[in-house]
Design a protein around this motif. Structure first.
Motif, PDB file in Angstrom:
ATOM      1  N   ILE A  97     -20.456  -8.658 -27.016  1.00 24.36           N
ATOM      2  CA  ILE A  97     -19.913  -9.988 -27.309  1.00 24.36           C
ATOM      3  C   ILE A  97     -21.038 -11.004 -27.526  1.00 24.36           C
ATOM      4  CG2 ILE A  97     -19.674 -10.802 -24.899  1.00 24.36           C
ATOM      5  CD1 ILE A  97     -17.048 -11.373 -27.636  1.00 24.36           C
ATOM      6  N   THR A  98     -22.154 -10.822 -26.792  1.00 24.48           N
ATOM      7  CA  THR A  98     -23.286 -11.752 -26.931  1.00 24.48           C
ATOM      8  C   THR A  98     -23.861 -11.696 -28.335  1.00 24.48           C
ATOM      9  OG1 THR A  98     -23.803 -11.224 -24.633  1.00 24.48           O
ATOM     10  CG2 THR A  98     -25.433 -12.512 -25.832  1.00 24.48           C
ATOM     11  N   SER A  99     -24.002 -10.474 -28.886  1.00 25.39           N
ATOM     12  CA  SER A  99     -24.572 -10.340 -30.236  1.00 25.39           C
ATOM     13  C   SER A  99     -23.671 -10.994 -31.285  1.00 25.39           C
ATOM     14  CB  SER A  99     -24.821  -8.868 -30.579  1.00 25.39           C
ATOM     15  OG  SER A  99     -23.617  -8.132 -30.547  1.00 25.39           O
ATOM     16  N   TRP A 100     -22.339 -10.977 -31.044  1.00 25.82           N
ATOM     17  CA  TRP A 100     -21.419 -11.634 -31.980  1.00 25.82           C
ATOM     18  C   TRP A 100     -21.566 -13.152 -31.920  1.00 25.82           C
ATOM     19  CZ3 TRP A 100     -19.281  -9.557 -35.969  1.00 25.82           C
ATOM     20  CH2 TRP A 100     -19.006  -8.189 -35.994  1.00 25.82           C
ATOM     21  N   ILE A 101     -21.746 -13.689 -30.705  1.00 26.92           N
ATOM     22  CA  ILE A 101     -21.958 -15.146 -30.562  1.00 26.92           C
ATOM     23  C   ILE A 101     -23.251 -15.551 -31.280  1.00 26.92           C
ATOM     24  CG2 ILE A 101     -22.425 -17.016 -28.919  1.00 26.92           C
ATOM     25  CD1 ILE A 101     -20.665 -15.426 -26.883  1.00 26.92           C
ATOM     26  N   LEU A 102     -24.316 -14.754 -31.052  1.00 21.41           N
ATOM     27  CA  LEU A 102     -25.616 -15.071 -31.651  1.00 21.41           C
ATOM     28  C   LEU A 102     -25.604 -14.886 -33.166  1.00 21.41           C
ATOM     29  CD1 LEU A 102     -27.995 -13.428 -29.010  1.00 21.41           C
ATOM     30  CD2 LEU A 102     -27.479 -15.849 -29.276  1.00 21.41           C
ATOM     31  N   SER A 103     -24.719 -14.009 -33.665  1.00 22.07           N
ATOM     32  CA  SER A 103     -24.663 -13.764 -35.115  1.00 22.07           C
ATOM     33  C   SER A 103     -24.188 -15.002 -35.877  1.00 22.07           C
ATOM     34  CB  SER A 103     -23.742 -12.585 -35.432  1.00 22.07           C
ATOM     35  OG  SER A 103     -22.388 -12.922 -35.205  1.00 22.07           O
ATOM     36  N   LEU A 104     -23.532 -15.923 -35.151  1.00 18.91           N
ATOM     37  CA  LEU A 104     -23.064 -17.163 -35.796  1.00 18.91           C
ATOM     38  C   LEU A 104     -24.223 -18.027 -36.289  1.00 18.91           C
ATOM     39  CD1 LEU A 104     -20.228 -18.148 -33.271  1.00 18.91           C
ATOM     40  CD2 LEU A 104     -19.915 -17.149 -35.539  1.00 18.91           C
ATOM     41  N   THR A 105     -25.451 -17.744 -35.776  1.00 15.34           N
ATOM     42  CA  THR A 105     -26.619 -18.529 -36.228  1.00 15.34           C
ATOM     43  C   THR A 105     -26.909 -18.298 -37.712  1.00 15.34           C
ATOM     44  OG1 THR A 105     -28.071 -16.739 -35.506  1.00 15.34           O
ATOM     45  CG2 THR A 105     -27.767 -18.560 -33.976  1.00 15.34           C
ATOM     46  N   GLY A 106     -26.422 -17.178 -38.249  1.00 14.33           N
ATOM     47  CA  GLY A 106     -26.685 -16.857 -39.660  1.00 14.33           C
ATOM     48  C   GLY A 106     -25.732 -17.524 -40.633  1.00 14.33           C
ATOM     49  N   ILE A 107     -24.805 -18.347 -40.128  1.00 15.06           N
ATOM     50  CA  ILE A 107     -23.830 -19.008 -41.018  1.00 15.06           C
ATOM     51  C   ILE A 107     -24.551 -19.969 -41.970  1.00 15.06           C
ATOM     52  CG2 ILE A 107     -21.935 -20.700 -41.097  1.00 15.06           C
ATOM     53  CD1 ILE A 107     -20.893 -19.478 -38.491  1.00 15.06           C
ATOM     54  N   GLN A 108     -24.296 -19.811 -43.248  1.00 13.54           N
ATOM     55  CA  GLN A 108     -24.870 -20.696 -44.263  1.00 13.54           C
ATOM     56  C   GLN A 108     -23.744 -21.258 -45.121  1.00 13.54           C
ATOM     57  OE1 GLN A 108     -28.063 -21.509 -44.442  1.00 13.54           O
ATOM     58  NE2 GLN A 108     -28.743 -20.065 -42.856  1.00 13.54           N
ATOM     59  N   SER A 109     -23.510 -22.564 -45.031  1.00 19.11           N
ATOM     60  CA  SER A 109     -22.469 -23.198 -45.846  1.00 19.11           C
ATOM     61  C   SER A 109     -22.637 -24.709 -45.800  1.00 19.11           C
ATOM     62  CB  SER A 109     -21.081 -22.806 -45.320  1.00 19.11           C
ATOM     63  OG  SER A 109     -20.076 -23.503 -46.024  1.00 19.11           O
ATOM     64  N   ASP A 110     -22.190 -25.357 -46.885  1.00 18.86           N
ATOM     65  CA  ASP A 110     -22.227 -26.819 -46.927  1.00 18.86           C
ATOM     66  C   ASP A 110     -20.932 -27.429 -46.392  1.00 18.86           C
ATOM     67  OD1 ASP A 110     -24.756 -26.878 -48.061  1.00 18.86           O
ATOM     68  OD2 ASP A 110     -23.950 -26.622 -50.094  1.00 18.86           O
ATOM     69  N   ASN A 111     -19.922 -26.579 -46.171  1.00 22.37           N
ATOM     70  CA  ASN A 111     -18.637 -27.047 -45.652  1.00 22.37           C
ATOM     71  C   ASN A 111     -18.808 -27.504 -44.196  1.00 22.37           C
ATOM     72  OD1 ASN A 111     -15.980 -26.751 -44.220  1.00 22.37           O
ATOM     73  ND2 ASN A 111     -15.299 -26.289 -46.311  1.00 22.37           N
ATOM     74  N   PHE A 112     -18.343 -28.729 -43.911  1.00 25.36           N
ATOM     75  CA  PHE A 112     -18.542 -29.324 -42.584  1.00 25.36           C
ATOM     76  C   PHE A 112     -17.894 -28.490 -41.480  1.00 25.36           C
ATOM     77  CE2 PHE A 112     -16.982 -32.072 -39.135  1.00 25.36           C
ATOM     78  CZ  PHE A 112     -18.180 -32.609 -38.693  1.00 25.36           C
ATOM     79  N   ILE A 113     -16.652 -28.027 -41.717  1.00 27.47           N
ATOM     80  CA  ILE A 113     -15.912 -27.268 -40.691  1.00 27.47           C
ATOM     81  C   ILE A 113     -16.623 -25.951 -40.383  1.00 27.47           C
ATOM     82  CG2 ILE A 113     -13.726 -26.092 -40.155  1.00 27.47           C
ATOM     83  CD1 ILE A 113     -12.371 -28.276 -41.936  1.00 27.47           C
ATOM     84  N   ILE A 114     -17.055 -25.251 -41.449  1.00 23.37           N
ATOM     85  CA  ILE A 114     -17.764 -23.974 -41.248  1.00 23.37           C
ATOM     86  C   ILE A 114     -19.096 -24.220 -40.542  1.00 23.37           C
ATOM     87  CG2 ILE A 114     -18.873 -22.019 -42.435  1.00 23.37           C
ATOM     88  CD1 ILE A 114     -16.665 -22.266 -44.581  1.00 23.37           C
TER      89      ILE A 114
END
Length: 375
Positions: A97-114
Motif C-alpha cells: 500500500i505504501t508503494s501505491w501512495i508514493l506512486s502518486l508522486t508521478g502524477i503529471q497533469s495541468d488539471n487542478f483536481i488531478i
C-alpha cells in the motif's frame, strides 16, 4: 553531482525514513492495540489470516512490525505456527500500500483536481492540520492523528528531496551504467536485499527505488530484480527479532524467509522464461513509480496465491531447518498464562499495555482463587 546534492539526498532519505516511522507509530497508537488483538484471536482460517495480515500491515504501514509481532505471538504461545504462516503472507501484501501512495508522486497533469491528488500538493495541508491537532488540541487521539499527518508530510517532503537530488544523475553515464548492471537478475536481487536489510524496511527501500525512477535512468529490467531482492531483505528484521526466542518463534521467522525466497525463485523463473519466449515490450522501458507499485503488488499477491495451498509445506520446511531437541523445556500451562508479557510486543506499545492489563487481570483472578481456597 556535488557535495550539496549528496547532502540533500542524505537529508531527504533521513526525513523519508523518519516520516515513515512517525506515521507508522501514529497509526499504531490510533488503533490502540485493537488490530493486534484481532490478529491474535481470528487466525484459524488461512484465507482470513492472510486478509488480517494484509489489513493490519496496510494500517500500521510496516510488514516488519507485523512479522515481529507474529514472532512474539508464537514465542508466547498465543498463536500457533500454522496460524502465523497466513498472517506473514498477508503482511507482504499489506506492505504494498505504501508503494501505491508514493506512486502518486508521478502524477503529471495541468488539471487542478488531478494535481490535488499529488502528495506534494496535499501534504502541506495535512502538515498544517497535524500541527494544529498536536499544539492546540488536548485530546490524545487527535494528537495521534496529528502525528500521522505530520509523519506523512515529512515522508513526502523527504521523497521530493531525494527525487530532486538524484535527478541530475540521469545525465551521468557512470550512474546509468551502474543501474544497467542490476539488469542481471542475481546482481539486482542481491542489491535490493542488501539495501532493505540495512534500512530494515521494504516500504522505504521501494520508496527509494521509486525516487530513482523519477530520474528516467532505471529500466524495468533492473527494477524487477531489485524489487524481488527487497522482499528478501525485509526478512532480516524478523530474523533478528527471533534471536534468543523459542523454537517455534524462530520457525515463524524462517517461514517469512522461505516464503520470500521460494516466491522470488518461482516468480523470476516464470517471468524470465516467458520473457525469453514472448518478449515483454515494457522490459527495457524506463520504470515509473506506478510501474514499481504494480510489480511490487503483483509479486506479493502471486506468491501468496501460489504458496498458500502449501502453507503446511512451508511449516514443515521451517521445522526441518530448526529441529526440536530432546532437552527442550516443556512450558507448563500456568507459566504460559504469563508469557503474554512478551518483550517483542513493546514494538507496538498500545498492544503491550493491553497485554499488561490481561496479565494483571489474570494475576487478580489467581490471587482471588488462592484467597478463597485458603479460607
Amino acid at each position: 553531482m556535488d557535495l550539496f546534492s549528496i547532502l540533500t539526498l542524505i537529508g531527504g532519505l533521513a526525513l523519508f525514513l523518519y516520516g515513515m516511522n512517525a506515521m507508522g507509530d501514529g497509526l499504531a497508537k490510533v488503533s490502540g492495540g485493537k488490530l493486534e488483538k484481532i490478529l491474535e484471536n481470528l487466525t484459524s482460517n488461512p484465507i482470513k489470516a492472510v486478509l488480517l495480515g494484509a489489513g493490519v500491515t496496510a494500517v500500521i504501514q510496516s510488514s516488519s512490525a507485523t512479522t515481529v509481532m507474529v514472532v512474539g505471538f508464537v514465542n508466547s504461545g498465543i498463536m500457533k505456527l500454522s496460524q502465523a504462516v497466513g498472517v506473514i503472507m498477508g503482511a507482504n501484501i499489506g506492505t504494498t500500500i505504501t508503494s501505491w501512495i508514493l506512486s502518486l508522486t508521478g502524477i503529471q497533469s495541468d488539471n487542478f483536481i488531478i494535481q490535488m491528488f499529488k502528495p506534494t500538493s496535499f501534504s502541506p495541508v495535512l502538515a498544517i492540520i497535524g500541527v494544529i491537532f498536536i499544539l492546540f488540541i488536548n485530546d490524545s487521539k487527535k494528537k495521534d492523528i496529528g502525528s500521522i499527518f505530520i509523519g506523512f508530510a515529512i515522508l513526502m517532503y523527504g521523497m521530493d528531496m531525494m527525487s530532486s537530488a538524484v535527478k541530475p544523475l540521469a545525465e551521468v553515464p557512470e550512474f546509468t551504467n551502474l543501474l544497467l548492471k542490476f539488469s542481471n537478475p542475481l546482481l539486482g536481487v542481491i542489491a535490493g536485499a542488501l539495501l532493505t536489510a540495512v534500512i530494515q524496511s521494504s516500504s522505504a527501500s521501494v520508496g527509494i527505488l521509486q525516487a530513482l525512477c523519477l530520474t528516467g535512468a532505471v529500466p524495468f529490467s533492473a527494477a524487477i530484480p531489485i524489487i524481488m531482492g527487497q522482499n528478501i531483505g525485509t526478512c532480516i528484521t524478523a530474523i533478528l527479532s527471533a534471536i534468543g526466542a523459542k523454537k517455534n518463534a524462530k520457525r515463524a521467522a524462517a517461514v517469512h524467509l522461505y516464503f520470500n525466497l521460494i516466491g522470488t525463485v518461482i516468480f523470476m523463473t516464470v517471468f524470465y522464461l516467458i520473457n525469453a519466449v514472448v518478449g515483454f515490450s515494457f522490459f527495457h522501458q524506463v520504470a515509473t513509480p506506478a510501474g514499481i507499485a504494480v510489480i511490487h503488488s503483483v509479486f506479493n499477491v502471486t506468491a501468496t496465491i501460489i504458496l498458500l495451498p502449501f502453507a503446511k509445506g512451508l511449516e514443515k520446511l521451517a521445522c526441518l531447518t530448526i529441529r526440536d531437541k530432546k532437552e527442550d523445556v516443556v512450558v507448563s500451562a500456568e507459566d504460559r498464562e504469563f508469557m503474554i508479557l512478551e518483550p517483542r510486543f513493546l514494538e507496538k506499545p498500545a498492544f503491550a499495555v493491553e497485554q499488561s492489563r490481561n496479565a494483571a487481570r489474570k494475576m487478580a483472578e489467581e490471587s482471588h482463587n488462592a484467597l478463597f481456597t485458603a479460607l
